[in-house]
Motif scaffolding. Structure first.
Motif, short mmCIF file in Angstrom:
data_model
loop_
_atom_site.label_atom_id
_atom_site.label_comp_id
_atom_site.label_asym_id
_atom_site.label_seq_id
_atom_site.Cartn_x
_atom_site.Cartn_y
_atom_site.Cartn_z
N LEU A 29 -4.97 2.48 -6.07
CA LEU A 29 -5.58 1.49 -5.19
C LEU A 29 -6.81 0.92 -5.89
N SER B 44 0.61 4.23 -5.88
CA SER B 44 -0.09 5.48 -6.20
C SER B 44 -1.53 5.19 -6.62
N LEU C 85 -1.36 8.47 -2.50
CA LEU C 85 -2.45 7.88 -3.27
C LEU C 85 -3.02 8.88 -4.26
N ILE D 14 -7.63 12.99 -4.72
CA ILE D 14 -7.60 11.63 -5.28
C ILE D 14 -8.61 11.56 -6.43
N TYR E 253 -6.66 2.89 4.45
CA TYR E 253 -5.88 2.70 3.22
C TYR E 253 -5.42 4.00 2.60
N ASP E 254 -6.04 5.09 3.03
CA ASP E 254 -5.69 6.38 2.44
C ASP E 254 -4.27 6.76 2.89
N VAL F 226 -8.11 5.90 -7.07
CA VAL F 226 -8.79 4.74 -6.46
C VAL F 226 -9.88 4.23 -7.40
N LEU G 190 0.81 -1.22 0.00
CA LEU G 190 0.00 0.00 0.00
C LEU G 190 0.84 1.28 0.00
#
Lengths: 303, 303
Positions: free
Chosen positions: A33, A31, A51, A74, A46-47, A54, A27
């Motif tokens: 997810l 960059s 990142l 994001i 998870y943030d 997503v 993780l």
């Protein structure tokens, strides 16, 4: 590109990421997810600052909007349209079943050709409630050179349809029903669409035409439909959804020579993962190529 | 443009000519002749100096070549490819039936979802004997993004196929069978293709894959197929043609949970005229627009 898959990594999603030419990564190094296996309440775990993108596995992301999980900075993409393809494929299967009388052939115990064989080529297809499923179906129908008539909420022209009417326009619905060889019902279940396909609607259908319902059972008046089939006023009906649902065992529609029931299987669980994996592969490929992503979420609009 | 339809004028052909924007006319005023309802022996009665183009209703025109009816100074077009579309449509219907288990749903008397639901999207389709039907099927499959593997007599690459092998290359057939989720048999019946799909061929198929035969019954070993289905070695079989044909009443394939029989209905009589009318309309339109005609006959080659 480094992609993390979580909270649950499946072999199909991993393969999709690798097939697109990216790498899976822990993780903190990722960059991108690919989210799978949980709701928005776990997203905070998870943030992280690195990142950038997503990919969500849902077509509708209302819970993420409600939870305030779509933070700025994001890029979020949903799986909108992904499952529509699966339903459109099933719809085409039901149309071809009706056209080629495959349901009656399936039931036969001897070599006899049923009557009423039709073709899709050159036919007219009406889509009542042409949204994502309707657009996907129009894509699948393109090689058949069919004429498409559509209704949708706004009346905004649907690409690939010869004409689009507002759903609230009774004249539009009547025209679609009167001119179509196949009527595909794909509208949402609302107070306005309750029993939209009632006795009068069935009576305005072209003789020999097939009704396909992949929306919700409430949109079709079952009793009126059975009567229309018994009186041979329409060619047949292929129903993925019914009212009541499930249809009770032994209901006349199960064995009706003009009907086929597919028990809410247009979008079966077994096809969710392959459909999602296709979308993930495509979006990872696009992201790496700098092309526009599919299903880009508009944070302001909330979808 | 003035078009004569004869010896037999049908309403469908007349409509096709008018829909294309041309006019129907007495023979002597017509530069174009849409031929229907007789063989080449009557063509001399219809030939006249003003005749520039003749549309024939047949896919194969060997009798016209043999009779020497294709005189110079006239452009002849055949209906080649027209009926292939109809067979391809039926093939797609059989593929979707297998993929979505529609044959089992058709037989059910209650609301139960069969197992084994598959999808066409992203699958691999093998076409054994990819000629006109194969090309038409590839066209219909394009929106599904499938991977197509093909064999044909020459091994000349088939447009839209990832790879094409010579039919005589056993390695090619084995690869097609091993990698395809759907194997469509569309090869001509010859000494070489007799029982091409035998026990060994069935054993080399991917587990869960469907076999579709729209060619001739002789290409598939029926006994070996029934064994493969009983032992659940393949997903299923959809057969438009069988050996023997007709399949005797009560044959186990009729009710087999992994099989559907369509009694030689891929190209039913009721769909011949609509298919021909579509071709006539398209070619009249092209002729008027000065575009290349479909099915142009090469007088030297004889087809």
């Amino acid at each position: 590109m480094h992609v993390h898959i979580g909270p649950v990594e499946t072999p199909e999603l991993k393969r999709a990421v690798l097939d697109a030419g990216a790498e899976t990564a822990p993780l903190e190094e990722a960059s991108a997810l690919v989210w799978f296996g949980a709701g928005p309440e776990r997203f905070a775990e998870y943030d992280h600052p690195g990142l950038e993108w997503v990919q969500l596995p849902f077509a509708g992301i209302e819970p993420w909007v409600a939870a305030g999980a779509l933070r700025e900075g994001i890029t979020f993409t949903s799986a909108v349209g992904t499952y529509a393809e699966t339903v459109a494929e099933h719809s085409l299967g039901l149309m071809l079943t009706g056209a080629r009388q495959l349901h009656r052939m399936a039931r036969a115990h001897e070599w006899t050709a049923p009557e009423g064989m039709r073709g899709l080529f050159g036919s007219t297809v009406g889509i009542v409630g042409a949204g994502g499923i309707g657009r996907a179906l129009i894509g699948l129908l393109r090689p058949f050179g069919v004429r498409v008539l559509a209704t949708n909420r706004s009346g905004k022209p649907v690409a690939g349809a010869e004409q689009t009417w507002r759903a609230a326009d009774p004249e539009g619905l009547r025209t679609v029903l009167a001119e179509s060889d196949f009527v595909v019902v794909a509208a949402p279940a609302t107070a306005e669409t309750d029993r939209l396909i009632d006795r009068a609607a069935l009576e305005s259908m072209k003789p020999g035409a097939w009704l396909i319902n992949v929306a919700r059972g409430s949109l079709v008046d079952t009793e009126a439909l059975v009567a229309a089939l018994d009186e041979e006023r329409i060619g047949g009906a292929a129903l993925d959804v019914t009212e009541p649902e499930p249809l009770p065992a032994g209901h006349p529609l199960f064995d009706h020579p003009r009907a086929i029931i597919s028990p809410h299987q247009a979008n079966p669980a077994s096809l969710l993962m392959p459909a999602l994996a296709r979308r993930v592969e495509e979006n990872v490929r696009r992201r790496m190529a700098g092309e526009p992503l599919l299903g880009l979420v508009d944070r302001e609009a909330g979808y």
